[in-house]
Design an enzyme around this catalytic site. Sequence first.
Site, PDB file in Angstrom:
ATOM      1  N   ARG A 110       0.834  -1.190   0.000  1.00 52.60           N
ATOM      2  CA  ARG A 110       0.000   0.000   0.000  1.00 52.60           C
ATOM      3  C   ARG A 110       0.870   1.241   0.000  1.00 52.60           C
ATOM      4  NH1 ARG A 110      -4.732   1.059   4.313  1.00 52.60           N
ATOM      5  NH2 ARG A 110      -3.063   0.820   5.798  1.00 52.60           N
ATOM      6  N   THR A 114      -1.051   7.650  -0.901  1.00 53.96           N
ATOM      7  CA  THR A 114      -2.322   7.620  -1.645  1.00 53.96           C
ATOM      8  C   THR A 114      -3.265   6.526  -1.137  1.00 53.96           C
ATOM      9  OG1 THR A 114      -1.449   6.025  -3.218  1.00 53.96           O
ATOM     10  CG2 THR A 114      -1.120   8.364  -3.749  1.00 53.96           C
ATOM     11  N   ASP A 211      -1.040  -3.435  11.917  1.00 50.15           N
ATOM     12  CA  ASP A 211      -0.619  -3.960  10.612  1.00 50.15           C
ATOM     13  C   ASP A 211      -0.517  -5.493  10.700  1.00 50.15           C
ATOM     14  OD1 ASP A 211       1.218  -2.866   7.949  1.00 50.15           O
ATOM     15  OD2 ASP A 211       1.317  -4.970   8.543  1.00 50.15           O
ATOM     16  N   ASP A 214       2.934  -7.019   9.703  1.00 54.79           N
ATOM     17  CA  ASP A 214       3.974  -6.779  10.716  1.00 54.79           C
ATOM     18  C   ASP A 214       3.779  -7.669  11.935  1.00 54.79           C
ATOM     19  OD1 ASP A 214       5.503  -4.942   9.409  1.00 54.79           O
ATOM     20  OD2 ASP A 214       4.505  -3.186  10.269  1.00 54.79           O
TER      21      ASP A 214
END
Length: 222
Positions: A110, A114, A211, A214
Amino acid sequence: MKNIMSNNVIVVNHPLCEHNLAVIRDKNINSDGFKNSMRRLATILILEATKDLPLKKYNIETPIKECTVNKVDDDYKIIFAPILRAGLAISDVASAIVPDASIQHVGMYRDETTLEPVWYYDKTPVYYENPEKIKVFILDPMIATGNSSHAAISLFLKKGILIENMVFVSILSCPEGLSLLTKDFPDLKIITAKIDECLNERGYIVPGLGDAGDRLFNTFEK
Ligand code: URA
């Protein structure tokens, strides 16, 4: 958020989903605990997602007598498409449960500015023969903005896979991502363990779990 109440969005309600979601949300849970609970959630969701796999009758012999049994129809090809890297948490479980599935990885990260997906890997063939005999399960633990999910679904549609033969499996989702997907793909079946409150300004699910990649691969700094 009325349109997320589509019949095709299935929230799997099960005490073990609640329990394992509670474990993976906790920022103090260690990496082993996180992975275990992700695996347990993935197992429950994959069983739900594969509920409609076609069966075929086969004649076999038990040690006692001949009989007719049902097995997954081998005229069908089953594809699991994990979106790298967090989708691996689901595909590991899926390939252990489902016989002879093909694992076709798709890689996107990602762009943090944006929030749009950037492709870096695609292990799908140029096109699929007999798409009516192919079932695709796209795997990503998180439907957040829905942008990478949207890109993966669009890829399979472009290559001829039928929307009614596709299922999206996601552990956590949120109204923003689900709205995008149900608006553009109303016939897509989506299986999730929970629809959370919302997205924050950085595109993370709230309350979420942080995340997923992660935390899964222990690259998470508390
Ligand atoms: N991806 C994640 O891993 N977590 C989020 O909350 C959103 C996207």
